[in-house]
Design a protein around this motif. Structure first.
Motif, PDB file in Angstrom:
ATOM      1  N   UNK A 162     -13.588   4.429 -82.945  1.00 50.61           N
ATOM      2  CA  UNK A 162     -14.389   5.551 -83.435  1.00 50.61           C
ATOM      3  C   UNK A 162     -15.235   5.144 -84.627  1.00 50.61           C
ATOM      4  N   UNK A 163     -14.676   4.338 -85.530  1.00 50.93           N
ATOM      5  CA  UNK A 163     -15.435   3.876 -86.689  1.00 50.93           C
ATOM      6  C   UNK A 163     -16.672   3.123 -86.278  1.00 50.93           C
ATOM      7  N   UNK A 164     -16.551   2.282 -85.255  1.00 51.59           N
ATOM      8  CA  UNK A 164     -17.708   1.531 -84.760  1.00 51.59           C
ATOM      9  C   UNK A 164     -18.747   2.452 -84.138  1.00 51.59           C
ATOM     10  N   UNK A 165     -18.325   3.387 -83.304  1.00 53.50           N
ATOM     11  CA  UNK A 165     -19.292   4.262 -82.638  1.00 53.50           C
ATOM     12  C   UNK A 165     -19.906   5.275 -83.603  1.00 53.50           C
ATOM     13  N   UNK A 166     -19.143   5.679 -84.639  1.00 54.34           N
ATOM     14  CA  UNK A 166     -19.672   6.640 -85.606  1.00 54.34           C
ATOM     15  C   UNK A 166     -20.504   5.974 -86.694  1.00 54.34           C
ATOM     16  N   UNK A 167     -20.349   4.659 -86.861  1.00 55.70           N
ATOM     17  CA  UNK A 167     -21.127   3.873 -87.829  1.00 55.70           C
ATOM     18  C   UNK A 167     -20.883   4.327 -89.270  1.00 55.70           C
ATOM     19  N   UNK A 168     -19.633   4.577 -89.612  1.00 57.06           N
ATOM     20  CA  UNK A 168     -19.271   5.005 -90.970  1.00 57.06           C
ATOM     21  C   UNK A 168     -19.735   3.954 -91.972  1.00 57.06           C
ATOM     22  N   UNK A 169     -20.420   4.416 -93.015  1.00 59.58           N
ATOM     23  CA  UNK A 169     -20.932   3.539 -94.063  1.00 59.58           C
ATOM     24  C   UNK A 169     -22.338   3.016 -93.806  1.00 59.58           C
ATOM     25  N   UNK A 170     -22.850   3.201 -92.615  1.00 60.01           N
ATOM     26  CA  UNK A 170     -24.198   2.726 -92.300  1.00 60.01           C
ATOM     27  C   UNK A 170     -25.235   3.793 -92.645  1.00 60.01           C
ATOM     28  N   UNK A 171     -26.474   3.338 -92.827  1.00 58.29           N
ATOM     29  CA  UNK A 171     -27.584   4.235 -93.177  1.00 58.29           C
ATOM     30  C   UNK A 171     -28.629   4.231 -92.063  1.00 58.29           C
ATOM     31  N   UNK A 172     -29.195   5.422 -91.827  1.00 55.75           N
ATOM     32  CA  UNK A 172     -30.191   5.596 -90.777  1.00 55.75           C
ATOM     33  C   UNK A 172     -31.309   6.505 -91.259  1.00 55.75           C
ATOM     34  N   UNK A 173     -32.523   6.299 -90.735  1.00 55.88           N
ATOM     35  CA  UNK A 173     -33.641   7.237 -90.940  1.00 55.88           C
ATOM     36  C   UNK A 173     -33.532   8.268 -89.836  1.00 55.88           C
ATOM     37  N   UNK A 209     -31.807  16.863-103.416  1.00 61.29           N
ATOM     38  CA  UNK A 209     -32.988  15.992-103.442  1.00 61.29           C
ATOM     39  C   UNK A 209     -34.118  16.480-102.536  1.00 61.29           C
ATOM     40  N   UNK A 210     -33.836  17.450-101.699  1.00 62.43           N
ATOM     41  CA  UNK A 210     -34.840  17.930-100.745  1.00 62.43           C
ATOM     42  C   UNK A 210     -35.775  18.959-101.372  1.00 62.43           C
ATOM     43  N   UNK A 211     -37.059  18.828-101.070  1.00 62.81           N
ATOM     44  CA  UNK A 211     -38.029  19.820-101.516  1.00 62.81           C
ATOM     45  C   UNK A 211     -38.120  20.969-100.527  1.00 62.81           C
ATOM     46  N   UNK A 212     -37.944  20.675 -99.243  1.00 66.99           N
ATOM     47  CA  UNK A 212     -37.961  21.716 -98.218  1.00 66.99           C
ATOM     48  C   UNK A 212     -36.760  21.524 -97.301  1.00 66.99           C
ATOM     49  N   UNK A 213     -36.372  22.597 -96.672  1.00 63.95           N
ATOM     50  CA  UNK A 213     -35.189  22.585 -95.833  1.00 63.95           C
ATOM     51  C   UNK A 213     -35.473  23.243 -94.515  1.00 63.95           C
ATOM     52  N   UNK A 214     -35.498  22.538 -93.420  1.00 63.63           N
ATOM     53  CA  UNK A 214     -35.333  21.101 -93.263  1.00 63.63           C
ATOM     54  C   UNK A 214     -36.591  20.360 -93.690  1.00 63.63           C
ATOM     55  N   UNK A 215     -36.445  19.100 -94.065  1.00 64.03           N
ATOM     56  CA  UNK A 215     -37.615  18.324 -94.475  1.00 64.03           C
ATOM     57  C   UNK A 215     -38.529  18.048 -93.278  1.00 64.03           C
ATOM     58  N   UNK A 216     -39.818  17.929 -93.554  1.00 64.03           N
ATOM     59  CA  UNK A 216     -40.793  17.707 -92.484  1.00 64.03           C
ATOM     60  C   UNK A 216     -40.731  16.285 -91.929  1.00 64.03           C
ATOM     61  N   UNK A 217     -40.356  15.326 -92.751  1.00 65.77           N
ATOM     62  CA  UNK A 217     -40.329  13.915 -92.338  1.00 65.77           C
ATOM     63  C   UNK A 217     -38.885  13.422 -92.260  1.00 65.77           C
ATOM     64  N   UNK A 218     -38.654  12.319 -91.558  1.00 63.84           N
ATOM     65  CA  UNK A 218     -37.307  11.747 -91.514  1.00 63.84           C
ATOM     66  C   UNK A 218     -36.825  11.344 -92.912  1.00 63.84           C
ATOM     67  N   UNK A 219     -35.508  11.370 -93.096  1.00 66.31           N
ATOM     68  CA  UNK A 219     -34.869  11.013 -94.363  1.00 66.31           C
ATOM     69  C   UNK A 219     -33.805   9.945 -94.096  1.00 66.31           C
ATOM     70  N   UNK A 220     -33.359   9.279 -95.155  1.00 69.45           N
ATOM     71  CA  UNK A 220     -32.304   8.274 -95.010  1.00 69.45           C
ATOM     72  C   UNK A 220     -30.955   8.919 -95.295  1.00 69.45           C
ATOM     73  N   UNK A 221     -30.037   8.753 -94.341  1.00 68.03           N
ATOM     74  CA  UNK A 221     -28.712   9.365 -94.423  1.00 68.03           C
ATOM     75  C   UNK A 221     -27.647   8.282 -94.256  1.00 68.03           C
ATOM     76  N   UNK A 222     -26.620   8.336 -95.113  1.00 67.06           N
ATOM     77  CA  UNK A 222     -25.468   7.446 -94.987  1.00 67.06           C
ATOM     78  C   UNK A 222     -24.324   8.211 -94.340  1.00 67.06           C
ATOM     79  N   UNK A 223     -23.687   7.607 -93.349  1.00 66.51           N
ATOM     80  CA  UNK A 223     -22.589   8.249 -92.636  1.00 66.51           C
ATOM     81  C   UNK A 223     -21.312   8.123 -93.469  1.00 66.51           C
TER      82      UNK A 223
END
Length: 81
Positions: free
Chosen positions: A8-19, A50-64
């Motif tokens: 599950x850790x591998x498939x969920x990518x815990x600790x990784x960051x994505x746009x 940190x968000x100016x709008x919700x949801x933001x118009x552009x992709x953001x970087x998220x850490x799992x």
């Protein structure tokens, strides 16, 4: 020996960051998980100030993060740029 947590850790990518592109669902900002093998979508629960709008118009970087919130894997907003 491989454990379920390892798989599950591998498939969920815990600790990784994505746009990711976020959308609002059930009062939460949510993104589809970029790994096709992940059984859970992502709920962004930290760093929302940190968000100016919700949801933001552009992709953001998220850490799992390594926990589940409302049936989704939790994420932390790293960058809104």
């Amino acid at each position: 020996m491989t454990t379920i947590r390892d798989v599950l850790g591998d498939s969920l990518a815990v600790g990784e960051r994505f746009r990711l592109r976020l959308e609002e669902r059930d009062g939460r900002l949510v993104a589809a998980h970029p790994n096709d093998s992940s059984p859970l979508d992502i709920a962004v629960v930290e760093g929302l100030d940190r968000l100016e709008s919700r949801p933001p118009a552009a992709p953001v970087t998220v850490e799992i993060l390594g926990r589940v919130v409302d049936g989704r894997i939790a994420g932390r907003l790293v960058s809104a740029e």
